[in-house]
Scaffold this motif. Structure first.
Motif, mmCIF file in Angstrom:
data_model
loop_
_atom_site.group_PDB
_atom_site.id
_atom_site.type_symbol
_atom_site.label_atom_id
_atom_site.label_comp_id
_atom_site.label_asym_id
_atom_site.label_seq_id
_atom_site.Cartn_x
_atom_site.Cartn_y
_atom_site.Cartn_z
ATOM 1 N N UNK A 87 0.815 -1.230 0.000
ATOM 2 C CA UNK A 87 0.000 0.000 0.000
ATOM 3 C C UNK A 87 0.839 1.266 0.000
ATOM 4 N N UNK A 88 2.160 1.132 0.181
ATOM 5 C CA UNK A 88 3.040 2.292 0.033
ATOM 6 C C UNK A 88 3.489 2.433 -1.429
ATOM 7 N N UNK A 89 3.736 1.295 -2.056
ATOM 8 C CA UNK A 89 4.172 1.322 -3.457
ATOM 9 C C UNK A 89 3.059 1.856 -4.348
ATOM 10 N N UNK A 90 1.838 1.407 -4.060
ATOM 11 C CA UNK A 90 0.671 1.869 -4.813
ATOM 12 C C UNK A 90 -0.409 2.222 -3.799
ATOM 13 N N UNK A 91 -0.740 3.499 -3.733
ATOM 14 C CA UNK A 91 -1.665 3.978 -2.719
ATOM 15 C C UNK A 91 -3.047 3.357 -2.855
ATOM 16 N N UNK A 92 -3.694 3.163 -1.698
ATOM 17 C CA UNK A 92 -5.064 2.627 -1.691
ATOM 18 C C UNK A 92 -5.978 3.655 -1.073
ATOM 19 N N UNK A 93 -7.042 4.011 -1.804
ATOM 20 C CA UNK A 93 -7.975 5.007 -1.289
ATOM 21 C C UNK A 93 -7.391 6.404 -1.423
ATOM 22 N N UNK A 94 -7.907 7.288 -0.591
ATOM 23 C CA UNK A 94 -7.550 8.699 -0.725
ATOM 24 C C UNK A 94 -7.313 9.337 0.640
ATOM 25 N N UNK A 95 -6.691 10.517 0.593
ATOM 26 C CA UNK A 95 -6.528 11.342 1.792
ATOM 27 C C UNK A 95 -5.747 10.642 2.893
ATOM 28 N N UNK A 96 -6.141 10.943 4.137
ATOM 29 C CA UNK A 96 -5.440 10.404 5.292
ATOM 30 C C UNK A 96 -5.511 8.870 5.318
ATOM 31 N N UNK A 97 -6.653 8.321 4.891
ATOM 32 C CA UNK A 97 -6.817 6.866 4.817
ATOM 33 C C UNK A 97 -5.687 6.239 4.004
ATOM 34 N N UNK A 98 -5.421 6.824 2.833
ATOM 35 C CA UNK A 98 -4.353 6.311 1.962
ATOM 36 C C UNK A 98 -3.003 6.386 2.671
ATOM 37 N N UNK A 99 -2.775 7.488 3.402
ATOM 38 C CA UNK A 99 -1.462 7.667 4.033
ATOM 39 C C UNK A 99 -1.261 6.787 5.264
ATOM 40 N N UNK A 100 -2.360 6.276 5.827
ATOM 41 C CA UNK A 100 -2.244 5.399 7.002
ATOM 42 C C UNK A 100 -2.027 3.939 6.585
ATOM 43 N N UNK A 101 -2.473 3.603 5.377
ATOM 44 C CA UNK A 101 -2.406 2.191 4.948
ATOM 45 C C UNK A 101 -1.002 1.580 5.018
ATOM 46 N N UNK A 102 0.056 2.320 4.634
ATOM 47 C CA UNK A 102 1.389 1.698 4.733
ATOM 48 C C UNK A 102 1.751 1.293 6.165
ATOM 49 N N UNK A 103 1.134 1.930 7.150
ATOM 50 C CA UNK A 103 1.425 1.591 8.548
ATOM 51 C C UNK A 103 0.522 0.451 9.026
ATOM 52 N N UNK A 104 -0.769 0.514 8.715
ATOM 53 C CA UNK A 104 -1.703 -0.464 9.288
ATOM 54 C C UNK A 104 -1.838 -1.738 8.453
ATOM 55 N N UNK A 105 -1.510 -1.674 7.181
ATOM 56 C CA UNK A 105 -1.651 -2.854 6.336
ATOM 57 C C UNK A 105 -0.674 -3.942 6.784
ATOM 58 N N UNK A 106 -1.078 -5.209 6.595
ATOM 59 C CA UNK A 106 -0.173 -6.313 6.939
ATOM 60 C C UNK A 106 0.464 -6.917 5.686
ATOM 61 N N UNK A 107 0.195 -6.331 4.540
ATOM 62 C CA UNK A 107 0.669 -6.926 3.291
ATOM 63 C C UNK A 107 2.012 -6.323 2.858
ATOM 64 N N UNK A 108 3.083 -7.045 3.202
ATOM 65 C CA UNK A 108 4.424 -6.582 2.823
ATOM 66 C C UNK A 108 4.676 -6.871 1.348
ATOM 67 N N UNK A 109 5.372 -5.957 0.691
ATOM 68 C CA UNK A 109 5.807 -6.199 -0.690
ATOM 69 C C UNK A 109 7.084 -7.041 -0.651
ATOM 70 N N UNK A 110 7.540 -7.477 -1.815
ATOM 71 C CA UNK A 110 8.832 -8.158 -1.902
ATOM 72 C C UNK A 110 9.938 -7.191 -1.481
ATOM 73 N N UNK A 111 11.063 -7.740 -1.003
ATOM 74 C CA UNK A 111 12.224 -6.895 -0.725
ATOM 75 C C UNK A 111 12.631 -6.170 -2.006
ATOM 76 N N UNK A 112 12.994 -4.913 -1.881
ATOM 77 C CA UNK A 112 13.331 -4.089 -3.050
ATOM 78 C C UNK A 112 14.734 -3.509 -2.882
ATOM 79 N N UNK A 113 15.405 -3.229 -3.999
ATOM 80 C CA UNK A 113 16.740 -2.625 -3.902
ATOM 81 C C UNK A 113 16.668 -1.170 -3.462
ATOM 82 N N UNK A 114 17.777 -0.674 -2.936
ATOM 83 C CA UNK A 114 17.933 0.757 -2.632
ATOM 84 C C UNK A 114 19.141 1.228 -3.451
ATOM 85 N N UNK A 115 18.884 1.955 -4.527
ATOM 86 C CA UNK A 115 19.982 2.375 -5.395
ATOM 87 C C UNK A 115 20.473 3.779 -5.086
ATOM 88 N N UNK A 116 21.800 3.932 -5.189
ATOM 89 C CA UNK A 116 22.433 5.235 -5.359
ATOM 90 C C UNK A 116 23.035 5.189 -6.762
#
Ligand SMILES: [Zn+2]
Length: 273
Positions: free
Chosen positions: A16-45
């Motif tokens: 839910x952080x990679x692709x937002x769900x819903x709108x407004x504050x609800x959307x911004x809370x989803x990355x914290x409250x959701x239990x659905x982790x994405x795959x591990x992702x790289x961190x590039x410089x």
């Protein structure tokens, strides 16, 4: 021009952080409250071997982010990092034959912890970021917003980018980062209000080091905004601008956390090619 994708460990965030769900504050809370982790992702410089000196775009993650402030809900519930000391940007640049004094310029797309984590490796570089981003990330307010200003090196004193009213494609402002005019910063507001991206002109192609303008090329193409940026309209406009940029000229699009970014750079694979 040689550009290096330097993977500084991995990060895991929620879908839910990679692709937002819903709108407004609800959307911004989803990355914290959701239990659905994405795959591990790289961190590039990114390191650009330019005739005017090496330019590093974002400094990646660092081992200190493996322990994060306990009271911040985002840090405790929404993100996990994996990185070893030899995976930090400094040691990896040294293995490429690039010493800390070779890096003339560092540009930060924004000051989130997996983009400014490796700052300590650049004591001799001039460091640029947007003035609004620098102000937002500093102090107690910055810490509340999920930045880690207390972990900046004591000497960290970034120069605000001086935006010029010169248009670059769909972007109304830009800054030339080289005298040759072939490395250009453009504003890509949305993920943070003053987020920027860096475009490298190399022959007929351009390479866009997009930071977190989107997490993936696919979400950019679909116009799907993330789950953290506060301003939905700004994100949508930025993604539309990037699509217009890619339509006008062959563009290799490289978000910081896209698992395909390294291969795309190696093959110079342009968007929709
Ligand atoms: Zn970010």
């Amino acid at each position: 021009m040689r550009i290096h994708a330097i993977q500084t460990g991995r990060v895991q965030i929620k879908q839910a952080q990679i692709e937002g769900r819903g709108h407004g504050l609800w959307r911004q809370i989803q990355p914290i409250v959701s239990s659905e982790w994405a795959e591990w992702a790289p961190v590039y410089a990114w390191a650009i071997e330019h005739a005017e000196g090496v330019i590093v775009v974002d400094t990646g993650s660092a081992t200190h982010v493996k322990s994060l402030p306990r009271l911040h809900p985002y840090f405790q519930l929404a993100v996990r990092f994996e990185i070893e000391p030899e995976q930090e940007v400094g040691p990896q640049l040294r293995r490429l034959g690039i010493g800390e004094r070779d890096v003339k310029t560092v540009v930060l797309t924004h000051l989130h912890i997996d983009h400014d984590g490796g700052l300590a490796h650049f004591p001799y570089s001039r460091i640029f970021a947007d003035s609004g981003e620098i102000a937002r990330a500093a102090g107690v307010r910055g810490a509340l917003l999920g930045y880690l200003p207390r972990r900046w090196p004591s000497w960290f004193d970034p120069q605000p980018l001086s935006w010029q009213p010169s248009r670059y494609g769909p972007f109304g402002r830009s800054v030339r980062l080289t005298a040759a005019g072939d490395v250009i910063a453009v504003p890509t507001s949305g993920h943070t209000p003053d987020h920027l991206s860096v475009i490298v002109r190399d022959g007929e192609e351009q390479i866009m080091l997009a930071g977190d303008a989107s997490y993936l090329e696919s979400t950019m193409l679909r116009g799907a905004i993330d789950g953290v940026g506060a301003d939905e309209a700004a994100q949508e406009q930025t993604l539309a601008d990037i699509r217009a940029l890619c339509a006008a000229r062959p563009t290799v699009y490289l978000p910081t956390h896209d698992p395909q970014s390294s291969e795309r750079l190696a093959g110079r694979r342009t968007v929709a090619a």
